[in-house]
Design a protein around this motif. Structure first.
Motif, short mmCIF file in Angstrom:
data_model
loop_
_atom_site.label_atom_id
_atom_site.label_comp_id
_atom_site.label_asym_id
_atom_site.label_seq_id
_atom_site.Cartn_x
_atom_site.Cartn_y
_atom_site.Cartn_z
N UNK A 1 0.82 -1.20 0.00
CA UNK A 1 0.00 0.00 0.00
C UNK A 1 0.86 1.25 0.00
N UNK A 2 0.38 2.26 -0.69
CA UNK A 2 1.05 3.55 -0.70
C UNK A 2 0.78 4.28 0.63
N UNK A 3 1.66 5.19 0.91
CA UNK A 3 1.52 5.94 2.16
C UNK A 3 0.18 6.67 2.19
N UNK A 4 -0.47 6.55 3.33
CA UNK A 4 -1.75 7.24 3.50
C UNK A 4 -2.96 6.42 3.10
N UNK A 5 -2.75 5.24 2.52
CA UNK A 5 -3.86 4.37 2.13
C UNK A 5 -4.06 3.32 3.21
N UNK A 6 -5.28 3.27 3.76
CA UNK A 6 -5.56 2.35 4.86
C UNK A 6 -5.79 0.94 4.32
N UNK A 7 -4.94 0.02 4.72
CA UNK A 7 -5.07 -1.34 4.18
C UNK A 7 -6.28 -2.07 4.75
N UNK A 8 -6.73 -1.66 5.93
CA UNK A 8 -7.93 -2.29 6.47
C UNK A 8 -9.20 -1.74 5.84
N UNK A 9 -9.07 -0.61 5.20
CA UNK A 9 -10.19 0.01 4.52
C UNK A 9 -10.31 -0.49 3.09
N UNK A 10 -9.19 -0.63 2.46
CA UNK A 10 -9.14 -1.06 1.06
C UNK A 10 -8.44 -2.42 1.01
#
Lengths: 112, 115
Positions: free
Chosen positions: B58-67
């Motif tokens: 995941x890129x910085x700032x992207x929530x892996x639990x969200x997406x």
């Protein structure tokens, strides 16, 4: 931080004339550059690419120029046709990894 | 040429719903697929790199639990927007390539609207 910039959001050109779309980048690690064309409600489609070892690549009506010292590339379309009207994105990839960084796009309108 | 199919093209749903978006490479295998998000008048922003058989990056700032990203096969990656809220409304698009030396091919994108 926008590493790839397309400073002209739109461009209008008369049919038959040359269209020049510009793109600037900041990351000196970029070594592969592409142009994509996008119609509304569709995904981008690949148009033309250039690697950093070249300064020009030509494919039919489309030519991409790369100026590494200026960190600038441009797409020339000649002669422009009404069907070329679309949004054009430039993209760049660093020499490490597969990810691409995109500009914000330039909307080209070719006037019949 | 290489074709990437993305489904659905448009989703409208209520806040709190989870939405799954599929990205398929139709005539090639892709060990890596990319998920992007685009806000109006902005560039395509890379969200994550989907790796077949392993965890997504995941890129910085992207929530892996969200997406949530699942790349279960060499031709399919899915992006699930969990408990979507209006601020998740955006244009999501995937890309894939037969190999790293070829250009990325894009799906047609998914317009997600959360009410």
């Amino acid at each position: 931080d926008q590493q790839v910039k397309q400073n002209s959001p739109s461009l209008s050109v008369q049919e038959g004339r040359i269209s020049i779309l510009n793109c600037d980048y900041t990351n000196s690690m970029f070594d592969y550059f592409l142009w994509y064309k996008k119609y509304p409600a569709e995904g981008p489609t690949f148009l033309i690419s250039i690697s950093s070892i070249k300064d020009k690549n030509e494919d039919g009506r489309f030519t991409v120029f790369l100026n590494k010292s200026a960190k600038h590339l441009s797409l020339h379309i000649v002669p422009s046709q009404p069907g070329d009207s679309a949004v054009y994105f430039c993209a760049a990839r660093p020499n490490t990894g597969n990810q691409f960084y995109f500009g914000t796009g330039t909307s080209l309108t070719v006037i019949p | 040429g290489a074709v990437v199919s993305q489904h659905p093209s448009r989703v409208i749903c209520k806040s709190g719903t989870s939405v799954k978006i599929e990205c398929r490479s139709l005539d090639f295998q892709a060990t890596t697929m990319f998920w992007y998000r685009q806000f109006p008048k902005q560039s395509l922003m890379l969200m994550a790199t989907s790796n077949e058989g392993s965890k997504a990056t995941y890129e910085q700032g992207v929530e892996k639990d969200k997406f949530l990203i699942n790349h279960a096969s060499l031709t399919l990656s899915t992006l699930t927007v969990t408990s979507a809220h209006p601020e998740d409304s955006s244009f999501y698009i995937c890309s894939a390539s037969p190999d790293s030396n070829q250009p990325q091919h894009f799906g047609d994108g998914t317009r997600l609207s959360i009410l």
